[in-house]
Structure formats: C-alpha cells, structure tokens
Design a protein around this motif. Structure first.
Motif, PDB file in Angstrom:
ATOM      1  N   HIS A 139       0.844  -1.196   0.000  1.00  0.00           N
ATOM      2  CA  HIS A 139       0.000   0.000   0.000  1.00  0.00           C
ATOM      3  C   HIS A 139       0.877   1.243   0.000  1.00  0.00           C
ATOM      4  CE1 HIS A 139      -3.422  -2.531   1.117  1.00  0.00           C
ATOM      5  NE2 HIS A 139      -4.164  -1.529   0.771  1.00  0.00           N
ATOM      6  N   CYS A 170      -7.708   0.859   3.852  1.00  0.00           N
ATOM      7  CA  CYS A 170      -7.109  -0.258   4.580  1.00  0.00           C
ATOM      8  C   CYS A 170      -6.360   0.223   5.829  1.00  0.00           C
ATOM      9  CB  CYS A 170      -6.175  -1.042   3.675  1.00  0.00           C
ATOM     10  SG  CYS A 170      -7.023  -1.671   2.217  1.00  0.00           S
ATOM     11  N   HIS A 213     -10.972  -3.050  -1.303  1.00  0.00           N
ATOM     12  CA  HIS A 213     -10.992  -2.480  -2.658  1.00  0.00           C
ATOM     13  C   HIS A 213     -10.459  -3.559  -3.610  1.00  0.00           C
ATOM     14  CE1 HIS A 213      -6.630  -2.116  -2.317  1.00  0.00           C
ATOM     15  NE2 HIS A 213      -6.842  -1.657  -1.098  1.00  0.00           N
ATOM     16  N   CYS A 247      -7.039  -5.682  -3.283  1.00  0.00           N
ATOM     17  CA  CYS A 247      -6.578  -5.501  -1.898  1.00  0.00           C
ATOM     18  C   CYS A 247      -6.018  -6.839  -1.405  1.00  0.00           C
ATOM     19  CB  CYS A 247      -7.754  -5.069  -1.024  1.00  0.00           C
ATOM     20  SG  CYS A 247      -7.418  -5.016   0.747  1.00  0.00           S
ATOM     21  N   LEU A 248      -4.819  -6.781  -0.840  1.00  0.00           N
ATOM     22  CA  LEU A 248      -4.167  -8.014  -0.388  1.00  0.00           C
ATOM     23  C   LEU A 248      -4.179  -8.167   1.133  1.00  0.00           C
ATOM     24  CD1 LEU A 248      -1.160  -8.169  -2.855  1.00  0.00           C
ATOM     25  CD2 LEU A 248      -3.017  -9.808  -2.692  1.00  0.00           C
ATOM     26  N   CYS A 249      -4.867  -7.269   1.806  1.00  0.00           N
ATOM     27  CA  CYS A 249      -4.971  -7.346   3.266  1.00  0.00           C
ATOM     28  C   CYS A 249      -5.740  -8.615   3.650  1.00  0.00           C
ATOM     29  CB  CYS A 249      -5.729  -6.152   3.803  1.00  0.00           C
ATOM     30  SG  CYS A 249      -4.973  -4.573   3.400  1.00  0.00           S
TER      31      CYS A 249
HETATM   32 ZN   LIG Z   1      -5.914  -3.581   1.563  1.00  0.00          ZN
END
Ligand SMILES: [Zn+2]
Length: 338
Positions: free
Chosen positions: A260, A266, A292, A295-297
């Motif tokens: 990010h 996030c 979003h 998004c890799l969270c």
């Molecule tokens: Zn994220």
C-alpha cells in the motif's frame, strides 16, 4: 516498498498475532496465497483457449473455401462459436472451485486453534467439526448470493462473457467491413487476447482508429479482477464464519498488506481502535474483505489465551451459570444438530 518484503512482513505479522498457533496461521495463509497465484494463469488460459478456437475456425473456413477476404459467410458461420464461447461457463467453473477453497483457507486458522483447545478438554470434537462444516457451506452460499449494483455473482460472470463476445465481434466485423485476409483477422484475435488493445494499436493503427475504445484494453485482466475480488471475499467470509463458532473468539484483526504505497481505507481498518487492540474488530462488526479491488490485506481471528480459556471452560463444566457465553455457545453452536 517492493512486493517481496511486504509479503514477508505480512507473514511476520500473522506469526506475531497467532503466537503459539503461528503454524495454523501460516497454513491458512499458504492455502490462500497458492490459490491466488494460480488464478492469473487460469483466467488468462480461459480467454486464450476460447480466442484460439475462434481463430482456428476462421482459418478452417478460409481453407474450405469461404473466401480469401472476410465476408458475411464468415460472420454467419462464426455466430455460433461467438455465442457459445465458453468464457461464462469456464469462469463459473473456476470460481465455483475457488470460492470453496478460499472459504476453507479462511476457516483454517479458527478451526485449528479451536480444535487444539478443545482437544485439551473432555468435549467430543465431532459436533464442533460439524458446526465448522455448516458455517463453511453457508459462507460459500453467501458469496454466490452477494449482489453488486443489483447483480448476483453469476450475472456478473455472464457480463464478462458478453463483453468478450462483443470485443471478438468488433474485430471480426472490422475484418468483414474492410475485406481483410481471414488469416490476418485470426491473428488479430490471438494477439488481442494475449497482449491487449495496445498491441493491436501498434500493429494495426487504422483498425484501432476505427474501433476506438469499443474493445477493452485487457479483457482477461478485467475478469481476473472479478475472480480475485470474489476469492478475497470468500476468504474473509470463511474467516468470519469460522470464528463465529469458536468459543474462544474475541475479535477480528485487519492485517494490512505492505503493498500500500499510499494510505487508503485499509489503513483506517488496520488502525481502528475498538478497545480490543489495534485493528481488532468486535465479533459481529467484522469488516468484509476486500476493502478495494486487488486488496491483499487479510483478516485473522483473535482468540482468548488458551490457559485463560481452559480455566473458564473448567469453571463452566462445574457450573454452567458461571460463564453464560460458554453455556450459550454449548447450546446454540456445539449442540445444534441441524
Ligand atoms: Zn488492503
């Protein structure tokens, strides 16, 4: 920040949060990452396979005497292949499998933590296993039932099928309109699907002038975005669903992915303060993944310290009224048969 260190950072964070259960957190994480890594190629292959089939048919038509220039005969013969291009079915098939896998990946951590805790008690594991199985199934159903702008997931998949058919038709019709060599039109379809609109613009500038933005830049990437979003949603749904049947579940932590570069939603999710620790959301108020597209969270459940939890379980065994939350869990989750 590069991609590798941030992925590494996220793993370190997960390990830290999971503490003695780090192994389970990493196992769930691995399932999810492996799944996502495979999708890029899988989605692209679906499009390449379909476009190559149409290109092959164009070449066959030329060989069998449909004409040395694209014409209405080509258009009529290709109509069926365009209609049954296989994109919708293949994407549906891919997502059907991947949603199940993503829910499973999401549920892994809570399930393993809870089973490990329960194995230290006299409680039989089986009813709990059934509870996890049940909520996993419901999580899968929930993903298919989600709507976006009034469209269910299957409708959104179908839109990609339509979009693909339109783009292929545009290129074929342009060939007919200009009397192009069918072999050239076939090549354009193959190039477009592999390298996008920009490549066509370089190799066939006039054609692009005619077509403008009527064909998407990278059509399979758009489908990949959908696949990624739904997979992330399924992972989140599975994580939340599994946590909801764990008696030691205390909150859901939003773990930000390092990729990010600029602060976004996030950061807010990962820094939220509900009095449970940084970025930990109360049960029932978990934020849905993803925040979003791309998004890799991830979410990871936070559980009561095992010693404290065992102590409470013991007290509850002797006196069910001593811990109403455990009694509640026993009656409504553990003992539920349906
Ligand atoms: Zn994220």
């Amino acid at each position: 920040m590069g991609k590798l260190p941030s992925a590494q950072e996220l793993l370190e964070q997960l390990k830290l949060i999971a503490g003695p259960f780090a192994e389970y957190a990493l196992r769930g994480r691995k399932k999810y990452v492996d799944l996502r890594l495979r999708q890029d190629q899988a989605v692209r292959s679906i499009y390449i396979r379909s476009a190559d089939k149409i290109a092959k048919e164009i070449r066959r038509l030329k060989r069998t005497g449909a004409g040395s220039e694209m014409n209405m005969r080509y258009l009529a013969s290709l109509r069926d292949s365009l209609k049954h291009n296989g994109i919708g079915e293949s994407l549906q098939e891919l997502l059907t499998k991947d949603i199940v896998k993503a829910v499973d990946a999401g549920s892994t951590y809570s399930l393993e933590v809870t089973m490990s805790q329960i194995s230290k008690t006299k409680l039989v594991k089986q009813p709990l296993q059934r509870a996890f199985f049940r909520v996993n199934e419901r999580a899968v159903e929930a993903i298919w039932a989600r709507t976006q702008h009034g469209l269910h997931l299957s409708d959104r998949i179908w839109k990609h099928d339509q979009k693909y058919r339109m783009a292929m038709s545009e290129i074929i019709q342009d060939g007919v309109a200009t009397g192009a060599d069918p072999v050239e039109t076939a090549r354009q379809l193959e190039k477009y699907i592999r390298r996008g609109r920009k490549t066509l613009a370089v190799d066939y500038p006039e054609m692009m002038d005619r077509m403008g933005n009527r064909i998407p830049q990278d059509i399979s990437y758009e489908a990949l975005r959908l696949v990624r979003t739904e997979t992330a949603a399924a992972f989140g749904e599975g994580t939340i669903a599994a946590a909801s049947v764990s008696p030691s579940y205390t909150g859901m932590k939003w773990v930000i992915s390092g990729s990010h570069p600029i602060p976004d939603i996030c950061d807010d999710l990962a820094n939220a303060d509900h009095g449970l620790g940084k970025g930990v959301w109360p049960p029932g108020q978990e934020p849905p993944m993803p925040a979003h597209p791309n998004c890799l969270c991830v979410l990871i459940s936070v559980h009561e310290d095992t010693d404290d939890f065992m102590k409470r379980l013991n007290e509850w065994t002797k006196d069910p009224k001593s811990h109403p939350d455990l009694e509640d869990w026993y009656k409504n989750v553990y003992s539920e048969v349906a």
